[in-house]
Write a protein that holds these residues in place. Sequence first.
Motif, PDB file in Angstrom:
ATOM      1  N   HIS A 214       0.832  -1.210   0.000  1.00 17.61           N
ATOM      2  CA  HIS A 214       0.000   0.000   0.000  1.00 17.61           C
ATOM      3  C   HIS A 214       0.867   1.261   0.000  1.00 17.61           C
ATOM      4  N   ILE A 215       1.957   1.212   0.732  1.00 17.03           N
ATOM      5  CA  ILE A 215       2.832   2.383   0.838  1.00 17.03           C
ATOM      6  C   ILE A 215       3.602   2.620  -0.448  1.00 17.03           C
ATOM      7  N   ILE A 216       4.219   1.572  -0.975  1.00 21.15           N
ATOM      8  CA  ILE A 216       5.103   1.784  -2.126  1.00 21.15           C
ATOM      9  C   ILE A 216       4.347   1.935  -3.434  1.00 21.15           C
ATOM     10  N   GLU A 217       3.082   1.476  -3.473  1.00 22.13           N
ATOM     11  CA  GLU A 217       2.287   1.666  -4.683  1.00 22.13           C
ATOM     12  C   GLU A 217       1.855   3.118  -4.855  1.00 22.13           C
TER      13      GLU A 217
ATOM     14  N   GLN B 266       7.860   8.460  -2.434  1.00 13.33           N
ATOM     15  CA  GLN B 266       8.810   9.576  -2.439  1.00 13.33           C
ATOM     16  C   GLN B 266       9.129  10.046  -1.024  1.00 13.33           C
ATOM     17  N   LEU B 267       8.116  10.068  -0.167  1.00 14.01           N
ATOM     18  CA  LEU B 267       8.336  10.443   1.231  1.00 14.01           C
ATOM     19  C   LEU B 267       9.267   9.443   1.904  1.00 14.01           C
ATOM     20  N   LEU B 268       9.094   8.168   1.588  1.00 15.87           N
ATOM     21  CA  LEU B 268       9.959   7.135   2.155  1.00 15.87           C
ATOM     22  C   LEU B 268      11.400   7.345   1.701  1.00 15.87           C
TER      23      LEU B 268
ATOM     24  N   GLN C 146      -0.299   5.562   7.432  1.00 15.56           N
ATOM     25  CA  GLN C 146      -0.946   4.639   6.513  1.00 15.56           C
ATOM     26  C   GLN C 146      -1.912   3.727   7.267  1.00 15.56           C
ATOM     27  N   GLU C 147      -1.518   3.303   8.461  1.00 16.53           N
ATOM     28  CA  GLU C 147      -2.349   2.427   9.279  1.00 16.53           C
ATOM     29  C   GLU C 147      -3.636   3.141   9.699  1.00 16.53           C
ATOM     30  N   LYS C 148      -3.546   4.401  10.044  1.00 12.24           N
ATOM     31  CA  LYS C 148      -4.725   5.167  10.465  1.00 12.24           C
ATOM     32  C   LYS C 148      -5.705   5.385   9.323  1.00 12.24           C
TER      33      LYS C 148
ATOM     34  N   LYS D 177       2.697   6.784  -5.163  1.00  9.94           N
ATOM     35  CA  LYS D 177       3.908   7.514  -5.558  1.00  9.94           C
ATOM     36  C   LYS D 177       4.323   8.553  -4.524  1.00  9.94           C
ATOM     37  N   LYS D 178       3.336   9.224  -3.943  1.00 10.69           N
ATOM     38  CA  LYS D 178       3.656  10.240  -2.944  1.00 10.69           C
ATOM     39  C   LYS D 178       4.283   9.612  -1.706  1.00 10.69           C
TER      40      LYS D 178
END
Length: 225
Positions: free
Chosen positions: A194-197, A203-205, A221-223, A199-200
Amino acid sequence: MKPFLDEVSKTKFREKVMGELVGIVPHKLDVSTLLNIVRKYADIIDEEALKREFAAALNPEIEDEKLNNVRTRFQIGLKDVLVEETIQILDHTLLWEDAIRTVGRPLVTRGDVTEGYVQKAIDNIKADKPFIMIADGVIIAHAGVDDGANRVCLSLLTMPERTDVCGYMQADVVIMIGTPDPTKHLEMLEQLNHIIEDKKSLQLLKKAKEPKDIIKLIQKQEKEK
């Protein structure tokens, strides 16, 4: 790692195949009908047990659902394994083998995986050149469930520039995952996906200055789920 068929499709497929093979449509049979047939030809010793057996045979998807619920209960989330000590943000770029050894180091130190597991992950890339890039510039290195993973674990490192990976990929984010179980890590992978799919989020990561920045990203992301 997504299944070829979702649960609804699997159920329809199973019913279609069963109907074609034995000439019946499963949902037209029920437990009461079967019990009445059995009573004609046999004495039922434990009717309740027999009901349960018939119910399970006629509705295998219910048993699948129960199993999935149990698996979900014991699955491990991303926040359980990706902590500050398993995150490294480098100010320099490493050769790919060194990057994998470096990302694996915290897991070895914690006893999550063996040094042999890390080496096996490297050897797999050299020998098979698997496509382990799961997002733009993000690779996930791993070995098998029997190659020295002691528990479900994950580590991550970021680099300022991309490094060439064995001549067929380039990466500036290297992840290592370990699991001795084929299912307990699936929830964790889904959350990572979910995070890496996004784009925003990706980039933050990549632009994170400290491990706690990535932890905050996971918590956010969990919230939002």
